[in-house]
Write an enzyme that holds these catalytic residues in place. Sequence first.
Site, PDB file in Angstrom:
ATOM      1  N   TYR A   1       0.773  -1.148   0.071  1.00  0.00           N
ATOM      2  CA  TYR A   1      -0.068   0.025  -0.038  1.00  0.00           C
ATOM      3  C   TYR A   1       0.890   1.242  -0.068  1.00  0.00           C
ATOM      4  CZ  TYR A   1       0.949   0.953   5.005  1.00  0.00           C
ATOM      5  OH  TYR A   1       1.533   1.284   6.138  1.00  0.00           O
TER       6      TYR A   1
ATOM      7  N   ARG B   1       7.505   3.731  -5.437  1.00  0.00           N
ATOM      8  CA  ARG B   1       7.836   2.892  -4.032  1.00  0.00           C
ATOM      9  C   ARG B   1       6.506   1.681  -4.330  1.00  0.00           C
ATOM     10  NH1 ARG B   1       7.691   5.578   1.573  1.00  0.00           N
ATOM     11  NH2 ARG B   1       5.607   5.729   1.299  1.00  0.00           N
TER      12      ARG B   1
ATOM     13  N   ARG C   1      -8.597 -20.044   0.094  1.00  0.00           N
ATOM     14  CA  ARG C   1      -7.505 -19.958   1.021  1.00  0.00           C
ATOM     15  C   ARG C   1      -6.385 -21.042   0.862  1.00  0.00           C
ATOM     16  NH1 ARG C   1      -5.257 -20.291   5.979  1.00  0.00           N
ATOM     17  NH2 ARG C   1      -4.772 -18.671   6.949  1.00  0.00           N
TER      18      ARG C   1
ATOM     19  N   HIS D   1      -1.951 -20.931   1.598  1.00  0.00           N
ATOM     20  CA  HIS D   1      -0.533 -20.090   1.552  1.00  0.00           C
ATOM     21  C   HIS D   1       0.028 -19.944   0.293  1.00  0.00           C
ATOM     22  CE1 HIS D   1      -1.450 -20.450   6.004  1.00  0.00           C
ATOM     23  NE2 HIS D   1      -0.437 -19.791   6.054  1.00  0.00           N
TER      24      HIS D   1
ATOM     25  N   LYS E   1       6.436  -1.763   1.815  1.00  0.00           N
ATOM     26  CA  LYS E   1       5.303  -1.269   2.638  1.00  0.00           C
ATOM     27  C   LYS E   1       4.121  -2.353   2.517  1.00  0.00           C
ATOM     28  CE  LYS E   1       3.374   3.393   2.982  1.00  0.00           C
ATOM     29  NZ  LYS E   1       3.456   3.469   4.595  1.00  0.00           N
TER      30      LYS E   1
ATOM     31  N   GLU F   1      13.393   2.755  13.068  1.00  0.00           N
ATOM     32  CA  GLU F   1      12.347   3.901  12.812  1.00  0.00           C
ATOM     33  C   GLU F   1      10.999   3.877  13.788  1.00  0.00           C
ATOM     34  OE1 GLU F   1      10.401   3.049   9.085  1.00  0.00           O
ATOM     35  OE2 GLU F   1      10.740   0.858   9.434  1.00  0.00           O
TER      36      GLU F   1
ATOM     37  N   LEU G   1      11.503   1.427   6.043  1.00  0.00           N
ATOM     38  CA  LEU G   1      10.983   1.982   4.927  1.00  0.00           C
ATOM     39  C   LEU G   1      11.654   3.304   4.417  1.00  0.00           C
ATOM     40  CD1 LEU G   1       8.550   1.554   3.318  1.00  0.00           C
ATOM     41  CD2 LEU G   1       7.042   3.345   4.355  1.00  0.00           C
TER      42      LEU G   1
HETATM   43  C1  LIG Z   1       7.115   2.096   9.123  1.00  0.00           C
HETATM   44  C2  LIG Z   1       7.052   3.360   8.458  1.00  0.00           C
HETATM   45  N1  LIG Z   1       8.220   4.138   8.416  1.00  0.00           N
HETATM   46  C3  LIG Z   1       8.259   5.465   7.743  1.00  0.00           C
HETATM   47  C4  LIG Z   1       6.973   5.869   7.151  1.00  0.00           C
HETATM   48  C5  LIG Z   1       7.076   7.275   6.357  1.00  0.00           C
HETATM   49  O1  LIG Z   1       6.859   7.065   5.065  1.00  0.00           O
HETATM   50  P1  LIG Z   1       6.425   8.239   4.239  1.00  0.00           P
HETATM   51  O2  LIG Z   1       7.339   9.611   4.731  1.00  0.00           O
HETATM   52  O3  LIG Z   1       6.512   7.912   2.989  1.00  0.00           O
HETATM   53  O4  LIG Z   1       4.927   8.607   4.494  1.00  0.00           O
HETATM   54  C6  LIG Z   1       5.728   5.386   7.247  1.00  0.00           C
HETATM   55  C7  LIG Z   1       4.545   5.789   6.694  1.00  0.00           C
HETATM   56  O5  LIG Z   1       3.324   5.290   7.044  1.00  0.00           O
HETATM   57  C8  LIG Z   1       5.804   4.009   8.052  1.00  0.00           C
HETATM   58  O6  LIG Z   1       4.490   3.208   7.948  1.00  0.00           O
END
Ligand SMILES: Cc1ncc(COP(=O)(O)O)c(C=O)c1O
Length: 284
Positions: free
Chosen positions: A33, A52, A100, A102, A147, A180, A204
């Site tokens: 997403y 991305r 369903r 895997h 993501k 993060e 991310l």
């Molecule tokens: C785990 C994580 N890190 C960083 C970010 C920040 O990403 P962005 O600046 O692209 O929104 C998000 C955004 O939701 C996230 O879920």
Amino acid sequence: LPDIAWVNGRFSPLEQAYVSVQDRGFQFGDAVYEVLRAYDGRIFAVDRHVDRLRRSCRLIRLQAARIIECLSDLLAEALHRSEYTDAILYAQITRGVARRSHRIPAGLQPTCVLTVRSIEETYKLEQANGVTVIGLSDIRWARGEIKSTNLLASVLLKQRAAEEGAFEAVLFNGRDELTEGASTNVFIVTAGRLRTPALSERILAGVTRQVLLELAEKAGIPVSQETITCGEVVAADEMFLASTSIEVLPAVVMDGRPIGAGRPGPITRHLQQLYQRAVRNWPS
Ligand SMILES: Cc1ncc(COP(=O)(O)O)c(C=O)c1O
């Protein structure tokens, strides 16, 4: 409110949008997403988000090239139909609907869902005053660069933070190094230098993170992407969180102790201003 959705080719009011219970996104979190934001009728950095998403699809071997090619136009059309000028846009691509199991069946049609919602929370107060965070161990899976909608660990981490009165869970790996936030990238400032963890499979590559690094470099602020230990975070002069929805949010207290002076610092303030200017003057 004109919140709307687009599901596999059909627009509808958001509350009338459905996907199958057999969808692999629902069954397995087998989906990726993006969250985007529109300012003044324009979607900020849409190309970076689409890139991305394409990468996330590639990393989970989900073939959705056709839909991703149209995504930028579809998002623009969705925003236009919603009649919002400022909005949160969401795009999810799942592996599709199947009995369903895997194992991934051959020949699935991906499900694509877009939504456009009003911005309920602008975080203006938090951006002005700063927020409290807590340090927690990063219990998420090892591929944070993807993501994916598999967000259970992030949900539990965020809930734990909220129950302790904190806005965000700031995460550390098994070596006590910063990764993060549960849903944000983290920056610190040490002796005038802007620092954030280097990209890896574990975190991310935030669009906001990258935009801020570029803005900082242009503004002549020294920048490093590197390993940052828990001790360095605690001793930082400034700290802030960054994401599409919260933009640039000062973190002024971690685990009950002030970060730096315990209020938003000058480099954080400077980047907040640069970011607000950038989102409104972004080249389309
Ligand atoms: C785990 C994580 N890190 C960083 C970010 C920040 O990403 P962005 O600046 O692209 O929104 C998000 C955004 O939701 C996230 O879920």
